[in-house]
Design an enzyme around this catalytic site. Sequence first.
Site, PDB file in Angstrom:
ATOM      1  N   VAL A   1       0.822  -1.200   0.000  1.00  0.00           N
ATOM      2  CA  VAL A   1       0.000   0.000   0.000  1.00  0.00           C
ATOM      3  C   VAL A   1       0.861   1.257   0.000  1.00  0.00           C
ATOM      4  CG1 VAL A   1      -1.760   1.287   1.302  1.00  0.00           C
ATOM      5  CG2 VAL A   1      -1.892  -1.199   1.144  1.00  0.00           C
ATOM      6  N   GLU A   2       2.099   1.137   0.410  1.00  0.00           N
ATOM      7  CA  GLU A   2       2.954   2.315   0.538  1.00  0.00           C
ATOM      8  C   GLU A   2       3.926   2.431  -0.639  1.00  0.00           C
ATOM      9  OE1 GLU A   2       4.099   3.246   4.696  1.00  0.00           O
ATOM     10  OE2 GLU A   2       3.049   1.389   5.199  1.00  0.00           O
ATOM     11  N   MET A   3       5.137   1.894  -0.528  1.00  0.00           N
ATOM     12  CA  MET A   3       6.115   2.054  -1.601  1.00  0.00           C
ATOM     13  C   MET A   3       6.133   0.852  -2.559  1.00  0.00           C
ATOM     14  SD  MET A   3       8.964   3.903   0.821  1.00  0.00           S
ATOM     15  CE  MET A   3      10.133   4.459  -0.414  1.00  0.00           C
TER      16      MET A   3
END
Length: 375
Positions: free
Chosen positions: A168-170
């Site tokens: 969901v982030e990087m």
Amino acid sequence: MLVNLVGSHRTRVLSVALIAVILACGCARSDPGSPEDVDGGKEAMAGRATAPVDDLSALRFKARQIFGVLPTEALSETHVVTEAKVRLGRMLYYEPRLSKNHDISCNSCHLLTEFGVDRQPTSPGHRGQRGNRNSPTVYNAAFQVAQFWDGRAADVEEQALGPILNPVEMAMASADDVVGVLRSIPGYEPIFRTAFPDAENPITYDHIGIAIGAFERRLVTPSRFDDYLESRSTLTDEELRGLSTFIATGCPTCHMGPTFGGSIYQRLGLIHPYETQDLGRFELTQNPGDRHVFKVPTLRNVAETHPYFHDGSVAKLKEAIRLMAYHQLGKDLSVVDTEAIAAFLGSLTGRIDGAFIARPELPPGGSETPAPDPS
């Protein structure tokens, strides 16, 4: 009583327990009132704060006992901080090529020019996805007992590696992929070798976290409050009333030590239940006693790190103060007391070293920026 932020977890818990007994007894339970009473009801401000300042010397002495001195650097028992590691860590902190689409860096969610936050309830990650927790400030974070709201990372070195592989982030696929990207950028190899001169292969995933951690261990923000504790200056009358009220209300039960928090975990809704879908540390430990338990956040720079709480659901500082007093301590703060505490917390806004956080020039070349990934 000083709480040792670099001591053992057991020592911290015992210290906190004693402070809690001293500060939290006699909490009155009552209705918290409406948000409008805090931000809009100026006519309700008649009278003075419940904790008037009668002895300024005694107040400063008490504050020194509870909060202590903010160190200039967060030392590590495991990783030696060197200038070479800090230099590399600063570069990696700003490096968007650590993300799948080469468009997100640590600084995307933890903006160093904005007191380490992006001021959004939750931060946009890979392809705009958002998690369910607010991105806390990175300033002074290395002093804390653990990292993330649930404490799942032991230190900033471990925390720095988590978002890189989080889908969901990087959203990088693997640690090997991350290392491969950095090895494809010719300029990074000599910088890693200088930072880790004894390593046969200096570019490793662990070394990425160690370097970023070295940089973050110097993200410390001394403030006017620290000047006051060291008798170099004073606070305004309203800030002094707020400090006195902050202590008398029992806020240091959780927000103690040089970072005003970050040293213990606490249940959200300790006295009066607080509605939240987030299970807190329970998701990590599966211990029923950890339901809705979170790491207590630091109050350093809190006037600048809105919105508040684990989900970023509270926009205004005065509202956060009112809710915390009611749900955690069972106290219904008056408008006067709430505004005084907010004024005091403003004195915790620290000084940022612009030269230290300046965006560095990153090595060119390597893997070209990919087309936006649809997955």
